[in-house]
Structures are given as C-alpha cells and as structure tokens.
Design an enzyme around this catalytic site. Structure first.
Site, PDB file in Angstrom:
ATOM      1  N   LYS A  81       0.842  -1.199   0.000  1.00 31.73           N
ATOM      2  CA  LYS A  81       0.000   0.000   0.000  1.00 31.73           C
ATOM      3  C   LYS A  81       0.878   1.250   0.000  1.00 31.73           C
ATOM      4  CE  LYS A  81      -3.765   2.226   2.581  1.00 31.73           C
ATOM      5  NZ  LYS A  81      -4.710   2.123   3.708  1.00 31.73           N
ATOM      6  N   SER A 156      -8.956   3.791   2.526  1.00 34.32           N
ATOM      7  CA  SER A 156      -7.801   4.163   1.728  1.00 34.32           C
ATOM      8  C   SER A 156      -7.086   2.968   1.095  1.00 34.32           C
ATOM      9  CB  SER A 156      -6.809   4.952   2.583  1.00 34.32           C
ATOM     10  OG  SER A 156      -6.341   4.175   3.666  1.00 34.32           O
ATOM     11  N   SER A 180     -10.394   1.867   6.688  1.00 38.37           N
ATOM     12  CA  SER A 180      -9.674   1.719   5.428  1.00 38.37           C
ATOM     13  C   SER A 180      -9.341   0.278   5.052  1.00 38.37           C
ATOM     14  CB  SER A 180      -8.384   2.543   5.452  1.00 38.37           C
ATOM     15  OG  SER A 180      -8.695   3.912   5.466  1.00 38.37           O
TER      16      SER A 180
END
Length: 472
Positions: A81, A156, A180
């Site tokens: 990520k 996210s 997220s």
C-alpha cells in the site's frame, strides 16, 4: 491446473513449494493479467520493470531447488500500500509533495513481508495522504471498482481491495484508521481484517498518541488473511505498544450453536443508510442464525453523537500535528487537499482540555462496549453506509436525505472499533439490486483476533459470496 491468478494465496504458496508451479510462471501470469486489467481499474501504481521481476522470480526458483524457502510468500508477487514505506520503492502517499520520495528502509510489517519471500512488484493506490474512503489522488488518478468501473473502490486501501477482487494480486496489505481495511473490503467483495491495536507493529512517529490507526491484511479467503496476519504480527522493540505474537495459523470454524451475536444496525436510527444496505446486511445475519447462533438487535445505550465528537477531536489532533510542517510552509500548504487543510485548521485550535475530554469519551465508550461483550460473543455492523458510489464524486454528500457535514461523515459506522482498538473482520454481505457488493464487520472483544478470524471462517464456509468474481 486452475488458472494461476484464480488460486488463493494459500493454494498458490502450496503449489510453489511443491514445485507444481515455478515462481517465474506465477510472476508471468500475474504480469499478464495486470497488463490486461490494471489500465482499466488503476489499482497498482509504480509497477516495476517486468524483466527485473522475472529475474527475481528466477532467483526464487533457484532457492527452492536448493531447498531454501524464505516462507509462506516465497516468490509470490506483492504490491505494498502506498502509505507504507518499502525500501527502494517510491512511496508517494498519494501526494504531490512526496511524489519523488524513495525510502531507504522498510516499515516493520513491510520488512516482515519481504523476509517471508514476497517479490515487491509496486504499490497499491490510495487517496491523497490516506484521507477519505475513495482512492483518488493528483499523481495516479482514481482507482475504479472491478464490479462496476464507474464506481469507487473505496479507500484508503482501495487499490489493494480492487487488485484482490480483479485477481491481479494474490494477497495485499492495508491500513485502517477510519475503516480503510473494512470499507474497501465491502466495496470489492473481499476480506479485510483490522487487527487489535498493537498486533501489527509500525514505525509511527507518534508512538504513544497515534493509537487510532493500524496496519493489517486483506485477502480473498479467511485462511489467506490469517496467513498474512501471522507474518505481519508480533512484538517489535521499535514499537513499544506492540503485542506479542498470537498463533492465528490453522484456524478452524467455530461451533456457532452457543454463540450470541449483537446486531448494532443503525444504532437505533442514529446512522443513515443508503437504500437496501441495512436490508442486505440483515439478510447476512440469517447465515449465523442458520448455523444455530442467537442474533439479537442491540439498542444503543451510549450517546453516539458524543462518540463522533470525541472521534473528530482525536483525528483532528493527530492529523494536524503530523502535518504541521507542511502547513507552516505556505508553498507546501498550497498543495494540500481541502480535506487535509480542514483537519489541520480544526486541530490547530484544540486545547489540551479538548483532547483530554475526547480521551474521556473514548474511555467511556470502551467501558460501554465491554458491557456489551458480557452479553454477546461478537457484535456486527455494516462495513459501510452506502454502496459503491460514482467514481467521479469525491464523497457522498447525502445519505437517505441527511446531509453529510464532513468529508468522512458517511463513514461514521466504522469509528466504534477504531476508537478502542478492537479486532474486526470485514466480510461480504452479498450484492445489492444493482449488482454492487456490500459487507459486514464482525467485531470481537479486546485482543480476540484469533476468535474473530474463526467466526469469519465459519461465515465464509456457509456463504458463496467470495466465489462471485467480477467480469473482465
């Protein structure tokens, strides 16, 4: 053999270690699928050179031939990520201010993933600075939902979830402050697991104050998620709040017959939900009832507006102080997104008494939830208040006729577990009338990570949602 990219990470690891598949064949299969699909959904960013990746896969094969395996992820492609640092890979945080940053270190969980044999192929897309649950930024653009490319993939960890759903990643890491790991899991019909706070250590500048966010695993099966959590987790002296390792391997489904589950729903009408969302999640509860569990609706006995006030204060405080240097520089300030400026400017006005009051709210909420766990083994909520929305929209401005007064108010359903660091599994709840996925979050008592994974496995075995893949 089934197409390589359709194998679970667990099956893929087994096939590699039995020498039924070479690491080169696995890498090539994923690169081919990435080449065909990633331009459409934009889940993976800063993809590395294919020749270099194939070369690393050859090296991984040679190690296996010599009898040396680095671990579960040996030779498997992995994209980190883009909010986590991986040595030698650009880490933009989705911001033009850091678009050229290349760290010379791994965050703790990233180093563990690397040590377990993963080959890093690039990063997964995120919202700018990780703010908001829609993965778009001025550097790489928008990540789109594999089930409907006109819709958001959430965030996210939107790039991670979309990459899993599209079968261009076998496994993924994510992080979760305000849902997220959970919101994008629901949006993309995959699994996200928010571990107990401290379960996955991190190199956090705010070691003692930054207790709202945690890194964690995402996957296509519960077994895959458990395998990655086993790699990520465990005490590290660089994170003094990190927890000792707990064995989450070889998990087995729970006998649901004696389980008591509390359904929090919309907190007695406090939270608005989009059409069909609550109905779909309530249908998912029937799975637990069919297995013999008792499911009861829980009426709120806590002022949820007070919890929201405490949450905003804590979030403002953390974000304002971690971005203070950028705000102080007028040129850099001009490059900050409006949502970040709003967080900073609200945080700058806070007094110590405000932060203390938020901490008291947090403590009161913790004690209230502990009381609930005296009556229930698990608590369940939807993982989002809306279905995936238009990818061109920054965030939902209204839900069920109720205006959203902040950029993240539409995500309020996720803050309860975040505020007190509880383990949560986000699992598919099915598909709405328009074919878009949604999810539930199963919340466990403090530090009951293994038990939450076990009830998640019980639910997975009783449903077939994870087998329903998007068409390309």
């Amino acid at each position: 053999m089934t197409d390589i990219t359709s194998l679970s990470a667990t099956d893929l690891s087994s096939a590699i270690h039995r020498r039924e598949l070479t690491c080169v064949a696995v890498m090539q299969a994923y690169l081919d699928r990435i080449g065909a699909i990633n331009p459409v959904i934009n889940a993976i960013v800063n993809l590395r050179d294919a020749d270099a990746l194939i070369s690393e896969a050859h090296a991984a094969d040679r190690e296996l031939i010599e009898g040396d395996s680095r671990g579960f992820l040996h030779g498997m492609p992995f994209a980190i990520k883009d909010l986590s640092e991986a040595k030698g890979l650009p880490c933009t945080y989705g911001s033009p201010l850091t678009r050229n940053f290349v760290p010379d270190f791994d965050d703790i969980h990233v180093g563990r993933i690397r040590a377990a044999g993963a080959i890093f192929i690039g990063k997964t897309n995120v919202p700018e600075k990780g703010l908001g649950s829609h993965s778009y930024n001025p550097i790489f653009g928008t990540t789109r939902n594999p089930y409907d490319r006109t819709k958001s993939a959430g965030g996210s960890s939107g790039g991670a979830a979309a990459g899993l759903a599209a079968r261009i990643l076998p496994l993924a890491d994510g992080s979760d402050m305000m849902g997220s790991l959970r919101n994008p899991a629901g949006f993309n019909n995959v699994i996200g697991f928010r571990p107990s706070f401290g379960r996955v250590p991190a190199l956090d500048n705010e070691i003692y104050m930054g207790q709202l966010s945690t890194n964690g695993p995402m996957g296509r099966t519960v077994a895959d998620v458990a395998a990655l959590l086993d790699i990520q987790s465990g005490y590290d002296f660089r994170d003094p709040l990190s927890l000792p390792k707990v064995d989450v391997t070889w998990i087995k489904p729970l006998d649901a017959k004696r389980l008591k589950i509390g359904w929090l729903g919309d907190y007695g009408g406090y939270l608005p939900f989009g059409p069909g969302m609550l109905d779909l999640c309530e249908q998912a509860l029937e799975t637990f009832r069919s297995l013999g569990a008792s499911v009861e609706k829980v009426e709120p006995a806590f002022d949820m507006a007070r919890l929201w006030t405490g949450w905003k204060t804590m979030r403002h405080f953390l974000i304002a102080n971690s971005n203070a240097a950028d705000y102080a520089d007028l040129e850099r300030r001009a490059a900050l997104k409006p949502e970040l400026l709003w967080e900073i400017e609200n945080g700058r006005d806070l007094r110590a008494a405000d932060v203390h009051a938020a901490s008291v709210i947090r403590s009161d909420w913790y004690r209230h939830v502990l009381d609930l766990f005296e009556r229930y083994d698990f608590l369940i909520l939807p993982s989002a208040q809306v279905f995936p929305f238009d990818a061109e929209q920054h965030w939902p401005k209204e839900i069920a006729g109720r205006g959203m007064d902040t950029y993240h108010r539409w995500m309020e359903v996720v803050i309860g577990p975040s505020m007190i660091g509880l383990p949560v599994a986000a699992l598919p709840a099915g598909f709405g009338a328009d074919g878009l996925p949604a999810g539930i979050q199963i919340i466990g008592p403090p530090r009951a990570d293994r038990r939450v994974l076990e009830i998640a496995l019980t639910y997975e075995h009783a449903t077939d949602w994870l087998a329903r893949t998007p068409e390309f």
